[in-house]
Scaffold this active site. Structure first.
Site, PDB file in Angstrom:
ATOM      1  N   ASP A  51       0.800  -1.222   0.000  1.00  8.55           N
ATOM      2  CA  ASP A  51       0.000   0.000   0.000  1.00  8.55           C
ATOM      3  C   ASP A  51       0.842   1.286   0.000  1.00  8.55           C
ATOM      4  OD1 ASP A  51      -2.618   1.012   0.029  1.00  8.55           O
ATOM      5  OD2 ASP A  51      -2.530   1.409   2.181  1.00  8.55           O
ATOM      6  N   GLY A 103      -8.621   6.194   4.053  1.00  5.44           N
ATOM      7  CA  GLY A 103      -8.953   6.963   5.245  1.00  5.44           C
ATOM      8  C   GLY A 103     -10.317   6.607   5.808  1.00  5.44           C
TER       9      GLY A 103
HETATM   10  O1  G3H Z   1      -4.317   3.136   2.792  1.00  5.33           O
HETATM   11  C1  G3H Z   1      -4.691   3.049   3.972  1.00  5.33           C
HETATM   12  C2  G3H Z   1      -5.899   3.698   4.415  1.00  5.33           C
HETATM   13  O2  G3H Z   1      -6.211   4.775   3.641  1.00  5.33           O
HETATM   14  C3  G3H Z   1      -6.057   3.814   5.888  1.00  5.33           C
HETATM   15  O3  G3H Z   1      -6.501   5.066   6.335  1.00  5.33           O
HETATM   16  O4  G3H Z   1      -5.687   4.852   8.655  1.00  5.33           O
HETATM   17  O5  G3H Z   1      -7.212   6.676   8.020  1.00  5.33           O
HETATM   18  O6  G3H Z   1      -8.061   4.338   8.101  1.00  5.33           O
HETATM   19  P1  G3H Z   1      -6.907   5.249   7.878  1.00  5.33           P
HETATM   20 ZN    ZN Z   2      -4.568   5.392   2.243  1.00  4.17          ZN
END
Ligand code: G3H
Ligand code: ZN
Length: 285
Positions: free
Chosen positions: A82, A210
């Protein structure tokens, strides 16, 4: 169960959301798999470039551990790399068992984002990997610094998203529709009308980043509106840290990490199972 691919999970999602959870430690991987088994849902385990950095820049140990945990699961599990900005990292994704990679060139100007992402798509697709990428500030003018797609106020323009997907050949697109990374409260408000317009303009599956900060009802509505891969990271760390803090406050003499890490892992398992129920479209089921 043998590993599956992110593409396979996303393409057979049938109106549900596929949860993609960030792995930092092996306890995260164990908790994500346990939560998915409890919810009887497939899941994506994703390791970010930042998590690799945390592991002294070494991908192999955490990738091998995560893969081994995934292979013991009773539900389908895919492995995803990622937010990769470093080409040296995406180039080794195939040899570490990843079925997909997110190329994060979103901070580059549009033309450079397209060039870098296209190069990655060519390399990774030819090795059987599925590629997700993210468009930075859409509609940015020549020479204007691009904002991250998750900067407050940033939004994906449907027409530019369609052109970007066509030009890069990506398999999935992360879009800016109101969520923001690293939120510890769940009060983000998504632009559902924009999701609908992007869904109509773009042919590939859409990814919500996110998602920790997005309330349950908003997540369920986003899935109904066409978001498929739902990325969740911070919510696990909120659960992990609260459980460790509570355990150590209650047992100040304990020095055995297995005790507080059990509490942390259990708390993350509950969180994963909860999110996966919400994404299933049948939260009571
Ligand atoms: O790529 C990972 C996600 O966008 C995680 O985002 O930590 O805000 O849930 P978050
Ligand atoms: Zn992300």
């Amino acid at each position: 169960m043998p590993l599956t691919g992110t593409g396979e999970l996303v393409e057979t999602a049938e109106g549900t959301g596929i949860g993609a959870f960030n792995v930092i430690t092996v306890e995260h991987a164990e908790a994500i798999v346990a939560g998915a088994e409890r919810a009887a849902r497939p899941v994506i385990l994703q390791i970010s470039q930042n998590a690799v950095k945390f592991h002294h820049g070494r991908l192999a140990p955490i990738a091998a551990a995560t893969r081994a945990v995934a292979e013991t699961a009773d539900v389908p599990v895919a492995l995803h790399l990622d937010h990769v900005t470093d080409a040296a990292l995406w180039e080794v994704a195939p040899q570490h068992g990843f079925g997909s990679v997110m190329i994060d060139a979103s901070k580059l100007p549009y033309a450079d984002n397209v060039a870098e992402t296209s190069r990655a798509v060519e390399f990774l697709n030819s090795r059987g990997l599925w590629v997700e990428s993210e468009l930075g500030q859409v509609g940015g003018k020549e020479g204007e610094a691009a904002l991250s797609a998750h900067a407050p106020g940033a939004r994906t323009d449907p027409d530019e998203a369609a052109a970007y997907v066509f030009e890069t050949g990506v398999d999935a697109l992360a879009v800016a529709v109101g969520s923001s990374h690293a939120m510890t409260s769940r009060d983000a408000s998504l632009d559902h009308e924009l999701i609908e317009r992007i869904r109509a303009a773009v042919t590939v599956p859409l990814v919500l980043h996110g998602s920790s900060g997005v309330p349950d009802e908003e997540l369920a509505e986003a899935v109904k509106g066409g978001m498929v891969k739902i990325n969740i990271g911070t919510a696990l760390n909120v659960a992990y840290t609260a459980a460790v803090r509570e355990h150590l406050d209650a047992h100040p003499d304990n020095v055995d990490p297995r005790k507080y890490l059990t509490a942390a892992r259990d708390a993350m398992t509950d969180t994963v199972a909860h999110f996966l129920k919400v994404l299933s479209g049948n939260p009571q089921g």
